[in-house]
Scaffold this active site. Structure first.
Site, mmCIF file in Angstrom:
data_model
loop_
_atom_site.group_PDB
_atom_site.id
_atom_site.type_symbol
_atom_site.label_atom_id
_atom_site.label_comp_id
_atom_site.label_asym_id
_atom_site.label_seq_id
_atom_site.Cartn_x
_atom_site.Cartn_y
_atom_site.Cartn_z
ATOM 1 N N LYS A 108 -3.015 -6.121 -25.132
ATOM 2 C CA LYS A 108 -2.181 -7.266 -25.036
ATOM 3 C C LYS A 108 -0.698 -7.405 -25.622
ATOM 4 C CE LYS A 108 -3.910 -8.468 -22.516
ATOM 5 N NZ LYS A 108 -5.250 -8.451 -21.886
ATOM 6 N N GLY A 117 0.856 -1.209 -0.202
ATOM 7 C CA GLY A 117 0.045 0.058 -0.066
ATOM 8 C C GLY A 117 0.901 1.362 -0.026
HETATM 9 C C1 F6R Z 1 -4.198 -6.044 -18.669
HETATM 10 C C2 F6R Z 1 -4.974 -6.339 -17.478
HETATM 11 C C3 F6R Z 1 -5.386 -5.175 -16.704
HETATM 12 C C4 F6R Z 1 -6.322 -5.295 -15.732
HETATM 13 C C5 F6R Z 1 -6.725 -3.965 -15.050
HETATM 14 C C6 F6R Z 1 -7.907 -4.144 -14.084
HETATM 15 O O1 F6R Z 1 -4.213 -7.473 -19.224
HETATM 16 O O2 F6R Z 1 -4.819 -7.102 -16.874
HETATM 17 O O3 F6R Z 1 -5.536 -3.830 -17.674
HETATM 18 O O4 F6R Z 1 -7.430 -5.429 -16.549
HETATM 19 O O5 F6R Z 1 -5.518 -3.642 -14.130
HETATM 20 O O6 F6R Z 1 -7.814 -5.162 -13.183
HETATM 21 P P1 F6R Z 1 -9.069 -5.822 -12.488
HETATM 22 O O7 F6R Z 1 -9.770 -6.560 -13.769
HETATM 23 O O8 F6R Z 1 -8.447 -6.837 -11.778
HETATM 24 O O9 F6R Z 1 -9.746 -4.902 -11.700
#
Ligand code: F6R
Length: 614
Positions: free
Chosen positions: A491, A101
């Site tokens: 990607k 954090g």
């Molecule tokens: C790209 C990727 C990130 C996540 C983003 C949100 O491959 O994985 O762009 O999509 O950090 O993360 P979540 O879905 O865990 O809120």
């Protein structure tokens, strides 16, 4: 970001912590450290990966102890180096801490501590925190638990911390605000970690600390859980974990990302299991059923998310608007949380998140709750913070996603949105029964069609080899496939470090076309359904400027085949579901290009899987 593992009990803590850190490396991997108590405190840390840390622990004495903690870091304060790595030890040498954090007011606290004679080795906020705890212990003559509580009431920021005192090595104290912390409960032993994966082979019983909670854990005693602010006692809520060990291992694939790409047919079956029932013409989603009126009366859905989850939200926009005729706005959580968004009574705020821990999305939810919004989460990690903060929701059931680049999380998010939109379309009567049946049976066939799409793997390897040295790339798509273009570009850039941009194909003429020359690969999603003729025209525009065209087309296509340099065929499906298929070859292309370039596919530089800082 940052992974934490701790152990207190009758086993040797060292292998539990080292192996646990390896499982948490997706949360950050620029430095790592581990501290154990065995007659005295042993603490080592280094820039680099957990494997580098392992090299530092050599003798038996160094690798034995019944209490210990470890950390894998994603730097926020101070560059990634040995000194800034965790654990951090207080000036007396007694207290040892790991932290995930950011302490925002660390500098002011540091100046006060310096005036009181404290010295600091690192640039971190964490070293300030551990010395603040020590200072409170010393001045207030209180035990570690109380001192942690008092210190945390002075700090501003976000944290998950675990701390122990070498003078009392039968006790550990942990606390959480904004960063996750799970406690595994065994027989007279406790495991602490940022998520449950480090201790899954030891216990299935776990509890998650909520924000503003702390726990004092002693060997052989019940955990003492308290509210940090008012010290009220909290009864532990222990749940049974559903995770299994083989779900988090590579299963013969070279990388987690490849394994996760290949898992998609099966995880999408899991997403639909018990929910999509074509034989009964039914979609069962208890999250919606429990709040059906809210959805039937919704004036608007506001999707919030980051990165890939935001892209899934964009596909959702097309799905909900096309099928259920509900207006949708898709917002970056990081922007939404700092605006003064207008949320009306009949709006539904829909966070989308794989990890369920993304700090910006959590903060956006909190803001929406303050405005009395109804929150419906689409999330993968069961029991994570985002679903806990929401009124209702649907889990995607993608299983653990370890590769930092999201693959199966994206397709399962889109699948959940397709199920929701279709169910609501039926309830609202915005599509006919025959259309509904067609959509439903098509949805059920998606996993099989992905299996077929995955058979293009060898051909995709050849294409990837051809373009591995590109320095830039464009991704184009229209309608439902515009977000697929954005996701394809993300990607590629995140794992191969090739600069890539996604655009709605028609926007090309408004700027990006200037970039096209014989060195520019342009990936175009040109499937038959949708605005096919228009995209064929866009392809012609690229061709006449000598761009290299790699097209994703529907099986049997001839027109694009004559124009493109490479075509990858995907099975035919309804336009609304093409993102579920068209994404797959783009994931494989990025994967193989990154492998050919020698990149670390599962742990790309500067990234972390779970972004728990803003
Ligand atoms: C790209 C990727 C990130 C996540 C983003 C949100 O491959 O994985 O762009 O999509 O950090 O993360 P979540 O879905 O865990 O809120």
């Amino acid at each position: 970001m940052c992974g934490i593992v701790g152990y207190i009990g009758h086993r040797n803590a060292y292998p539990i912590i080292i192996n646990g850190l390896k499982r948490l490396e997706y949360r950050g991997y620029d430095s790592a450290g581990l501290a154990l108590f065995n007659h005295d405190l042993i603490s080592k840390k280094t820039k680099g990966k957990v494997a580098d840390l392992e090299q530092l622990f050599v003798t038996k004495a160094e690798t034995e102890g019944h209490i210990g903690l470890g950390h894998t870091r994603w730097a926020t304060h101070g560059e990634p180096n040995d000194i800034n790595a965790h654990p951090h030890i207080s000036n007396s040498g007694n207290l040892v801490i790991v932290h995930n954090g950011i302490i925002e007011n660390y500098d002011a606290i540091k100046q006060t501590l310096i005036q009181r004679g404290y010295q600091f080795e690192s640039d971190t906020d964490t070293e300030v925190l551990v010395n603040l705890i020590e200072d409170v212990m010393r001045n207030e003559k209180v035990g570690l638990g109380k001192a942690v509580q008092m210190a945390l009431n002075e700090v501003v920021g976000a944290y998950a911390i675990v701390v122990f005192d070498k003078q009392n090595p039968d006790e550990m104290v942990m606390a959480r605000l904004g960063s996750p912390l799970a406690i595994g409960i065994g027989e007279e032993e406790y495991f602490i970690a940022s998520d449950a994966t480090p201790f899954i082979e030891f216990t299935k019983n776990a509890m998650y600390l909520e924000d503003e909670q702390m726990a004092i854990i002693k060997r052989g005693a019940e955990p003492d859980i308290r509210n940090i602010k008012d010290d009220s006692k909290i009864l532990p809520y222990i749940q049974e974990l559903q995770l299994s060990l083989d779900q988090i291992e590579k299963g013969g694939y070279e990388h987690f990302m490849l394994k996760e790409i290949y898992e998609q047919p099966n995880v999408l079956r899991d997403t639909m299991r018990g929910r999509v029932l074509p034989e009964k013409n039914l979609i069962k989603l208890s999250g919606i059923d429990n709040y059906l009126n809210k959805f039937l009366n919704a004036d608007r859905i506001i999707m919030i998310g980051a990165g890939t989850s935001w892209h899934a939200g964009l596909v959702g926009e097309y799905l909900f608007e096309e099928l259920a005729r509900i207006p949708v706005e898709v917002e970056y959580s990081s922007e939404f949380r700092y605006r003064n968004p207008i949320i009306k009574d009949n709006d539904i705020v829909m966070p989308v998140s794989q990890s369920g821990e993304t700090a910006d999305t959590l903060a956006a939810i909190k803001l929406a709750k303050e405005k009395n919004a109804f929150i419906y989460a689409i999330c993968n990690v069961v029991g994570s913070s985002i679903p806990r903060e929401s009124d209702s929701g649907t889990y995607t059931h993608a299983g653990p996603e370890i590769g930092v680049a999201s693959t199966k999380a994206f397709t399962t998010q889109v699948m959940v949105m397709a199920m929701m939109a279709l169910k609501l379309a039926k309830e609202k009567g915005t599509i006919s029964m025959s259309e509904y049946n067609l959509y439903l049976s098509e949805l059920a066939q998606i996993p099989e069609k992905i299996e077929k799409t995955l058979k293009t793997d060898l051909y995709i390897q050849q294409i990837a080899h051809f373009y591995k040295d590109a320095t830039n790339a464009l991704y184009l798509g229209r309608g439902f496939n515009f977000p697929v273009a954005l996701e394809g570009a993300l990607k590629l850039k995140e794992i191969s470090y090739i600069h890539a941009e996604g655009y709605p194909a028609a926007e090309m003429k408004h700027g990006p076309i200037a970039l096209i020359d014989e060195n520019m690969p342009v990936f175009v999603i040109a499937t038959k359904k949708g605005q096919y003729e228009k995209i064929v025209s866009n392809i012609q525009e690229i061709k006449s400027r000598k761009g290299k065209i790699i097209a994703i087309v529907t099986e049997g296509d001839t027109q694009v085949k004559n124009l493109a340099d490479h075509v990858i065929e995907i099975p035919e499906t309804l336009e609304a579901f093409t993102p579920l298929l068209a994404t797959i070859p783009l994931q494989l292309l990025s994967y193989y290009i990154a492998v050919y370039r020698g990149c670390n596919v599962d742990q790309p530089r500067n990234l972390a899987k779970s972004v728990t800082v803003e």
